[in-house]
Design a protein around this motif. Structure first.
Motif, PDB file in Angstrom:
ATOM      1  N   MET A  83       8.909  -4.119   2.764  1.00 46.39           N
ATOM      2  CA  MET A  83       7.893  -4.585   3.203  1.00 46.39           C
ATOM      3  C   MET A  83       7.886  -4.709   4.814  1.00 46.39           C
ATOM      4  O   MET A  83       6.742  -4.367   5.256  1.00 46.39           O
ATOM      5  CB  MET A  83       7.780  -6.427   2.842  1.00 46.39           C
ATOM      6  CG  MET A  83       7.019  -6.246   1.206  1.00 46.39           C
ATOM      7  SD  MET A  83       5.538  -5.529   0.811  1.00 46.39           S
ATOM      8  CE  MET A  83       4.518  -6.205   1.903  1.00 46.39           C
TER       9      MET A  83
ATOM     10  N   SER B 151       7.099  -1.195   6.020  1.00 42.50           N
ATOM     11  CA  SER B 151       5.691  -0.565   5.364  1.00 42.50           C
ATOM     12  C   SER B 151       4.853  -0.275   6.697  1.00 42.50           C
ATOM     13  O   SER B 151       4.569  -1.086   7.629  1.00 42.50           O
ATOM     14  CB  SER B 151       4.868  -1.649   4.622  1.00 42.50           C
ATOM     15  OG  SER B 151       3.464  -1.444   4.430  1.00 42.50           O
TER      16      SER B 151
ATOM     17  N   ARG C  98       4.971   5.214   4.894  1.00 36.31           N
ATOM     18  CA  ARG C  98       3.859   5.006   4.585  1.00 36.31           C
ATOM     19  C   ARG C  98       3.588   3.650   4.261  1.00 36.31           C
ATOM     20  O   ARG C  98       4.438   2.559   4.041  1.00 36.31           O
ATOM     21  CB  ARG C  98       3.607   5.409   3.031  1.00 36.31           C
ATOM     22  CG  ARG C  98       3.560   7.004   2.564  1.00 36.31           C
ATOM     23  CD  ARG C  98       3.358   7.245   1.250  1.00 36.31           C
ATOM     24  NE  ARG C  98       3.982   8.690   1.065  1.00 36.31           N
ATOM     25  CZ  ARG C  98       3.088   9.639   1.493  1.00 36.31           C
ATOM     26  NH1 ARG C  98       1.971   9.500   1.708  1.00 36.31           N
ATOM     27  NH2 ARG C  98       3.511  11.157   1.107  1.00 36.31           N
ATOM     28  N   PRO C  99       2.215   2.977   4.352  1.00 34.80           N
ATOM     29  CA  PRO C  99       1.820   1.722   3.984  1.00 34.80           C
ATOM     30  C   PRO C  99       2.102   1.465   2.812  1.00 34.80           C
ATOM     31  O   PRO C  99       1.687   2.423   1.975  1.00 34.80           O
ATOM     32  CB  PRO C  99       0.246   1.607   4.390  1.00 34.80           C
ATOM     33  CG  PRO C  99       0.060   2.630   5.258  1.00 34.80           C
ATOM     34  CD  PRO C  99       1.119   3.769   4.892  1.00 34.80           C
ATOM     35  N   LEU C 100       3.096   0.458   2.436  1.00 31.54           N
ATOM     36  CA  LEU C 100       3.402   0.206   1.092  1.00 31.54           C
ATOM     37  C   LEU C 100       3.011  -0.973   0.526  1.00 31.54           C
ATOM     38  O   LEU C 100       2.697  -2.156   1.015  1.00 31.54           O
ATOM     39  CB  LEU C 100       4.837   0.168   1.111  1.00 31.54           C
ATOM     40  CG  LEU C 100       5.681   1.372   1.565  1.00 31.54           C
ATOM     41  CD1 LEU C 100       7.055   0.883   1.872  1.00 31.54           C
ATOM     42  CD2 LEU C 100       5.603   2.506   0.624  1.00 31.54           C
ATOM     43  N   LYS C 101       2.443  -0.897  -0.837  1.00 32.85           N
ATOM     44  CA  LYS C 101       1.981  -2.135  -1.370  1.00 32.85           C
ATOM     45  C   LYS C 101       3.355  -2.848  -2.173  1.00 32.85           C
ATOM     46  O   LYS C 101       4.139  -2.197  -2.704  1.00 32.85           O
ATOM     47  CB  LYS C 101       0.898  -1.699  -2.515  1.00 32.85           C
ATOM     48  CG  LYS C 101      -0.350  -1.376  -1.791  1.00 32.85           C
ATOM     49  CD  LYS C 101      -1.350  -0.898  -2.799  1.00 32.85           C
ATOM     50  CE  LYS C 101      -2.520  -0.545  -1.891  1.00 32.85           C
ATOM     51  NZ  LYS C 101      -3.561   0.223  -2.877  1.00 32.85           N
TER      52      LYS C 101
ATOM     53  N   ILE D 162       6.682  -1.231  -4.016  1.00 32.93           N
ATOM     54  CA  ILE D 162       8.019  -1.468  -3.651  1.00 32.93           C
ATOM     55  C   ILE D 162       8.787  -1.921  -4.978  1.00 32.93           C
ATOM     56  O   ILE D 162       9.955  -1.529  -5.280  1.00 32.93           O
ATOM     57  CB  ILE D 162       8.050  -2.370  -2.728  1.00 32.93           C
ATOM     58  CG1 ILE D 162       7.518  -1.862  -1.354  1.00 32.93           C
ATOM     59  CG2 ILE D 162       9.381  -3.073  -2.439  1.00 32.93           C
ATOM     60  CD1 ILE D 162       7.176  -2.897  -0.259  1.00 32.93           C
TER      61      ILE D 162
ATOM     62  N   LEU E 136       8.273   7.229  -0.173  1.00 32.65           N
ATOM     63  CA  LEU E 136       7.932   6.086   0.533  1.00 32.65           C
ATOM     64  C   LEU E 136       7.660   6.711   2.008  1.00 32.65           C
ATOM     65  O   LEU E 136       7.000   5.638   2.633  1.00 32.65           O
ATOM     66  CB  LEU E 136       8.871   5.075   0.623  1.00 32.65           C
ATOM     67  CG  LEU E 136       9.498   4.512  -0.736  1.00 32.65           C
ATOM     68  CD1 LEU E 136      10.575   3.721  -0.490  1.00 32.65           C
ATOM     69  CD2 LEU E 136       8.356   3.819  -1.691  1.00 32.65           C
TER      70      LEU E 136
END
Length: 192
Positions: free
Chosen positions: A93, A96, A128-131, A135, A160
Motif C-alpha cells: 500500500m 502504490s 502501479r497504483p494498487l487497490k 494486493i 504490480l
C-alpha cells in the motif's frame, strides 16, 4: 579455477547463480546484519556483502566467495522483508504509485589472496497504483513474505510494476549476475 562458494542460504540467489553454469557450493554466514547509526543504505549493503564473504574465508580457504545483500528503499527509508501478511500488505500500500529502489551489495572475495571486489548495484521499480483487492489477491497467490518490498519480481509480482529502471534485472532478485561476471572475469574465471 578456485572453487566458488555462495555465502548465502537464499534459494533465490542460488537459483540465479546456476544460470552461469559454474559449479559452486553454498554456506550461510553468521553475521550481525544490524544497520549502524549514520550508515547509508549503500554503505550498509556493501559492508554486509563483504562481511558475509569474510565470515566464511577461514573455513573455506582457496575459494572465490560471493557475498550479497539487498535492501529496498521507499521514500528515503529502508524497508525490509515483511515476514507477515499484514506487513506485506502495508508495504505494498505504501509503494502504490511510488518508486522503490533496490540496492544490492555484491562482493567477490578470493580467500587465497585476500583480494576482494565490492560494488552496489541499484535497480528501481516504479509501482502501479494498487487497490486493496489487487494486493490481497497477489499476496494470497504468491505469499512473498521473505522478499524485501513484498513481491517476487521473477513471478506474479511483475504485474504490480508500471516500469523498471536499471542495468541488471537480476539485481532485483538479489544477485546481480552482470556485475558478478565482471568480477569473476577479473579473477580469471572463464565464462561461458
Amino acid at each position: 579455477m578456485l572453487p566458488l562458494l555462495l555465502a548465502s542460504s537464499s534459494v533465490y540467489r542460488r537459483d540465479l547463480l546456476t544460470r552461469l553454469r559454474l559449479p559452486f557450493s553454498c554456506s550461510s554466514p553468521d553475521i550481525d546484519e544490524s544497520h549502524r547509526p549514520g550508515e547509508t543504505a549503500v554503505e550498509l549493503v556493501k559492508r554486509l556483502s563483504l562481511e558475509k564473504a569474510r565470515a566464511l574465508a577461514h573455513s573455506h580457504p582457496n575459494h572465490l566467495i560471493i557475498g550479497s545483500d539487498q535492501v529496498a528503499v521507499l521514500d528515503g527509508r529502508i524497508i525490509g522483508k515483511p515476514h507477515t501478511h499484514d506487513k506485506a500488505h502495508q508495504q505494498l500500500m505504501s509503494a502504490s504509485g511510488a518508486s522503490v529502489s533496490f540496492l544490492t551489495g555484491l562482493t567477490l572475495l578470493n580467500s587465497q589472496t585476500g583480494h576482494y571486489q565490492v560494488d552496489c548495484i541499484p535497480f528501481t521499480v516504479h509501482m502501479r497504483p494498487l487497490k486493496t483487492e489487487q494486493i490481497e489477491r497477489y499476496l494470497l497467490a504468491e505469499q512473498p513474505y521473505d522478499c524485501a518490498g513484498s513481491f517476487k519480481a521473477e513471478g506474479l509480482g511483475v504485474s504490480l510494476f508500471q516500469r523498471t529502471e536499471g542495468d541488471d534485472a537480476t539485481s532485483l532478485v538479489g544477485l546481480p549476475l552482470i556485475r558478478l561476471v565482471d568480477m569473476l572475469l577479473a579473477e580469471g574465471v572463464d565464462i561461458p
